[in-house]
Design a protein around this motif. Structure first.
Motif, PDB file in Angstrom:
ATOM      1  N   ALA A  18     -21.976  40.142 -27.709  1.00  0.00           N
ATOM      2  CA  ALA A  18     -21.556  41.280 -26.908  1.00  0.00           C
ATOM      3  C   ALA A  18     -20.415  40.861 -25.994  1.00  0.00           C
ATOM      4  O   ALA A  18     -20.341  39.713 -25.577  1.00  0.00           O
ATOM      5  N   THR A  19     -19.515  41.800 -25.710  1.00  0.00           N
ATOM      6  CA  THR A  19     -18.498  41.589 -24.683  1.00  0.00           C
ATOM      7  C   THR A  19     -18.923  42.406 -23.472  1.00  0.00           C
ATOM      8  O   THR A  19     -19.001  43.634 -23.540  1.00  0.00           O
TER       9      THR A  19
ATOM     10  N   LEU B 160     -22.314  51.694 -16.938  1.00  0.00           N
ATOM     11  CA  LEU B 160     -21.585  52.450 -17.965  1.00  0.00           C
ATOM     12  C   LEU B 160     -21.411  53.905 -17.525  1.00  0.00           C
ATOM     13  O   LEU B 160     -20.346  54.507 -17.713  1.00  0.00           O
TER      14      LEU B 160
ATOM     15  N   LYS C 187     -17.434  48.852 -30.004  1.00  0.00           N
ATOM     16  CA  LYS C 187     -17.646  47.447 -29.629  1.00  0.00           C
ATOM     17  C   LYS C 187     -18.984  47.279 -28.919  1.00  0.00           C
ATOM     18  O   LYS C 187     -19.365  48.101 -28.088  1.00  0.00           O
ATOM     19  N   VAL C 188     -19.677  46.196 -29.249  1.00  0.00           N
ATOM     20  CA  VAL C 188     -20.959  45.920 -28.603  1.00  0.00           C
ATOM     21  C   VAL C 188     -20.693  45.421 -27.174  1.00  0.00           C
ATOM     22  O   VAL C 188     -19.992  44.425 -26.983  1.00  0.00           O
ATOM     23  N   VAL C 189     -21.232  46.159 -26.186  1.00  0.00           N
ATOM     24  CA  VAL C 189     -21.013  45.744 -24.793  1.00  0.00           C
ATOM     25  C   VAL C 189     -22.269  45.139 -24.184  1.00  0.00           C
ATOM     26  O   VAL C 189     -22.260  44.710 -23.027  1.00  0.00           O
ATOM     27  N   GLY C 190     -23.356  45.103 -24.934  1.00  0.00           N
ATOM     28  CA  GLY C 190     -24.585  44.509 -24.421  1.00  0.00           C
ATOM     29  C   GLY C 190     -25.780  45.189 -25.037  1.00  0.00           C
ATOM     30  O   GLY C 190     -25.665  45.892 -26.038  1.00  0.00           O
ATOM     31  N   SER C 191     -26.938  44.941 -24.451  1.00  0.00           N
ATOM     32  CA  SER C 191     -28.178  45.549 -24.917  1.00  0.00           C
ATOM     33  C   SER C 191     -28.830  46.290 -23.765  1.00  0.00           C
ATOM     34  O   SER C 191     -28.757  45.845 -22.622  1.00  0.00           O
TER      35      SER C 191
ATOM     36  N   ILE D  61     -26.604  37.199 -27.690  1.00  0.00           N
ATOM     37  CA  ILE D  61     -27.977  37.683 -27.527  1.00  0.00           C
ATOM     38  C   ILE D  61     -28.808  37.234 -28.718  1.00  0.00           C
ATOM     39  O   ILE D  61     -28.598  37.688 -29.839  1.00  0.00           O
TER      40      ILE D  61
ATOM     41  N   VAL E 268     -28.776  47.433 -29.023  1.00  0.00           N
ATOM     42  CA  VAL E 268     -27.440  47.185 -28.498  1.00  0.00           C
ATOM     43  C   VAL E 268     -26.740  48.504 -28.147  1.00  0.00           C
ATOM     44  O   VAL E 268     -27.030  49.559 -28.701  1.00  0.00           O
TER      45      VAL E 268
END
Lengths: 570, 196
Positions: free
Chosen positions: A208-209, B182, B49-53, A218, B43
């Motif tokens: 992840a960014t 977010l 784009k993956v920014v986290g979970s 992760i 996620v």
């Protein structure tokens, strides 16, 4: 402390016992070979399984034969786990690219999972490949639990036999418990866990960014399938380093609640199953009452300690209403406290908060619960067996007072049974205190400690207590992945597991050979409130007398340092 | 002796196939089919784009964001491949020092007298995705100033992200830091940090 917290604690404890009752009736039917609703699916599987393995399920084994089969089965399990952990670097399904575990870590881990301890000297997401987690660790989560259940089934047969010889068939008990009880429940709970947010994938990680532009890797695993049996089997070994505190193992209060009930529900079920199979439902109700009273008191005590002012928070002028170090916001004090009580009372050892950071008396309750020998309700079957041992000692003590040969559940308790019962009890201080004493004097061992002073001693005492009790939780400041710790903790786990099991099977064999007696006017009733009181007394005095001096040097002296620390802080 | 060897070896082999392969792979199949979002780590994607979970906390230092709790995971905190608590005992001097410094830093940034405990303590996992509602409210004024909007506007976003106890009794009230941040970015686009 607030009413919601008390309600959550009460609901968690009550639901586990409440669900344990019907599940126990079902488990007893499985042990007895009675008809169940899963038979149409599982009977054919069972038949093929026995045929392929050369198992004769109706062969009634004597206690020695039963014990030999149990030890052989566990020895093969150990060898397989050890081999896979040593070879994981060259085996498939290793997306993490992990190398092999060292000799001492593989030994420790193999012993740990075979003995239902699930002590972890490693951090899961940095050490163990997906294949190792699934192929050997998950499997032992099932089989070590089934092994424990088999002990309770055999003990029940010892009580109902009338001048008999056999105590059942180990292979059939393990197979039936696994296929009828552990596997269906695990499938159900695993799917619920996924729905609630627990990952289940063969990928190793996702990148992840972050919003501020950082990179975050992760880690992922096939988590839910192992998490379900880790709790239901009262094993406790986490996929991740921080176990069920990890948001992927405890994503929200609902998942945490289901996990916390799962931790001990089959332990209670084994009590009720034993009661039905041994035709002693009323006596077992007394055993359940004694265990539930002590467990509830401990959960309440920990909730209280964790809402006392922590000196470090007071000194900084921070809100000190909850000792939040090592706890998750979504869980807070009550979810953490009831979990800490249940996981140490039930020989599970998974954690949803860091026990090392609890207030001193909170840690003391955790250690004390394990030192009682894991009977609240302990592991599946093994907890029941240890509780029966305590009941045997309680009727023996009562018999001494009135000068009469004691009886329990229709069997005379004589010298042989009492000697074997004492062996089960005495192996605990021998290993817990013996190893702790040596480690406390060894510079090599002390290198592993994180905290200074009495808390450092508590790290040592907690480690050997947890290993011997086959619990697996830790004061995790201890860096245990070193030759001394891995090796000695491995031996402590073996000592805490197999001598006790063999002694209980020997008791079962001795009882089976005796005639079944009808109660007379002179028989001490073992289903009364009075007996519950006597039993609690025997449990606490045995536990207290053996371990109080050691606890006094660790958590208790630390507790008495609190007033001075608080005065300095204010 | 031989009567033990065959059942022990054969049953271990069959159990390994059933419990070590069939069971986890079947659960994986069901999970990927029925719950792909959860099964793959919950996620969050923004613009693909993956920014986290949703479930994993991350570090925030910039003033326009809610800040997460301190973390002991990895060397810089919030390392989601190395979860860890501090494991410091309640009387450990290092713990008192860290909490004291943390509280002092917060008092510089935010106008607060009694700092919430979760703001200066590390979580069990080091990946706690939440902070307490008190901790979130303490940060509203700073975020509003950094984003040049009113405190009431920021507070409205934060309030929308307060989750209560499950069924009224399970767990604790909490605010998901990443989801709230977010939402703040979405509500006040000018407050976004310059792209790097």
């Amino acid at each position: 402390m607030n009413w919601q917290g008390w309600a959550e604690i009460a609901l968690t404890l009550a639901l586990a016992v409440g669900l344990g009752w019907p599940l126990g009736i079902y488990m007893s039917r499985v042990w007895n070979g009675d008809r169940t609703w899963l038979d149409p699916v599982l009977k054919p599987v069972e038949k093929v399984f026995y045929g392929a393995c050369g198992i004769h399920p109706n062969k009634n084994q004597g206690w020695l034969g039963y014990a030999a089969a149990l030890l052989a089965f566990n020895a093969v399990g150990f060898a397989l786990v050890y081999a896979v952990l040593r070879l994981q670097g060259v085996l498939p399904l290793n997306p993490q690219g992990f190398g092999p575990l060292s000799e001492h870590l593989a030994f420790n881990t193999a012993v740990s999972f075979v003995t239902n301890t699930n002590w972890q000297s490693y951090g899961g997401e940095t050490t163990v490949s997906t294949l190792s987690q699934m192929l050997v660790l998950t499997v032992q989560n099932f089989l070590s639990a089934a092994t424990g259940a088999a002990v309770a089934a055999a003990l029940a047969r010892g009580f109902i036999a009338n001048r008999g010889e056999g105590i059942g068939n180990f292979w059939a008990d393990v197979t039936r418990t696994t296929l009828w009880v552990l596997l269906p429940l695990s499938i159900l709970v695993a799917v619920v866990f996924v729905a609630l947010g627990v990952p289940q994938t063969l990928s190793a990680s996702v990148m992840a960014t972050t919003l501020e532009g950082g990179e975050q890797k992760i880690s992922l695993f096939a988590t839910a399938s192992q998490l379900a049996i880790k709790q239901l089997g009262i094993n406790g070994g986490g996929i991740f380093n921080v176990n069920s505190a990890h948001p992927f193992e405890g994503p929200n209060p609902a998942a945490n609640f289901i996990a916390c009930v799962s931790i001990n529900v089959l332990g209670w079920a084994a009590f009720f199953a034993f009661g039905r199979s041994a035709l002693a439902r009323k006596d077992v109700r007394a055993l359940v009452a004694a265990a539930a009273i002590i467990l509830s008191a401990g959960a309440a005590a920990i909730y209280w300690t964790e809402t006392q002012p922590a000196p470090a928070l007071v000194a900084a002028g921070v809100d000190a209403s909850v000792n939040m170090e090592g706890k998750e916001v979504r869980f807070g004090a009550p979810s953490s406290a009831v979990w800490a009580a249940v996981t140490t009372g039930a020989s599970n050892g998974s954690v949803n908060s860091m026990h090392a950071s609890y207030m001193p008396l909170g840690g003391a309750v955790q250690m004390f619960f394990m030192q009682l020998g894991e009977i609240l309700p302990g592991g599946i079957g093994t907890g029941l067996a240890s509780m029966v041992v305590m009941a045997i000692l309680a009727v023996f003590v009562a018999g001494l007072m009135v000068g009469r040969t004691p009886e329990f559940m229709g069997k005379k308790i004589e010298a042989r049974e009492v000697k074997l019962a004492m062996l089960v009890v005495l192996v605990l201080p021998l290993s817990m205190l013996g190893f702790s004493a040596i480690a406390a004097a060894l510079p090599e061992a002390l290198k592993g400690l994180l905290n200074p002073g009495p808390h450092g001693l508590s790290e040592i005492l907690y480690a050997y207590t947890s290993a011997t009790a086959n619990n697996g939780s830790a004061f995790a400041g201890l860096t245990a992945n070193a030759p001394w710790w891995d090796t000695t903790l491995g031996f402590a786990m073996l000592l805490g597991r197999f001598p006790g099991i063999v002694a209980v099977l020997a008791i079962a064999g001795a009882l089976a050979a005796k005639p079944k007696l009808a109660p007379t006017a002179g028989t001490l009733p073992t289903d009364s409130g009075q007996f519950v009181g006597l039993l609690i007394g025997v449990i606490l005095i045995l536990g207290g007398l053996q371990f109080f001096p050691a606890l006094a040097l660790g958590p208790i002296v630390e507790h008495f340092q609190l007033p001075a620390a608080l005065a300095a802080a204010r | 002796m031989l009567a033990l060897v065959r059942p022990a070896l054969a049953s271990m082999g069959l159990f390994t196939v059933l419990l070590g392969l069939a069971y986890p792979l079947a659960i994986t199949g069901v999970a990927q089919g029925a719950f792909p979002h959860q099964a793959n780590g919950s996620v969050i994607r923004v613009g693909g784009k993956v920014v986290g979970s949703e479930l994993i906390g991350q570090s925030f230092a910039q003033p326009q964001y809610l800040h997460s709790r301190p973390s002991a995971a990895g060397s810089n905190g919030y390392d989601a491949s190395a979860s860890s608590g501090s494991n410091l005992g309640p009387l450990n001097a290092d713990l008192a020092k860290r909490i004291g410094e943390g509280a002092a830093a917060i008092r510089q940034e935010d106008d607060v007298t009694v700092v919430p405990a979760d703001a200066v303590t590390t979580s069990g996992s080091g990946l706690d995705p939440h902070i307490s509602p008190e901790n979130a409210k303490m940060q509203v004024a700073r975020i509003a100033a950094a984003r040049r909007v009113s405190a009431a506007q920021v507070k409205a976003v934060v309030d929308r992200h307060v989750e209560d106890r499950t069924l009224g009794i399970l767990g604790q009230p909490r605010v998901n830091v990443l989801e709230t941040n977010l939402a703040l970015d979405a509500a006040f686009p000018k407050g976004r940090p310059p792209a790097r």
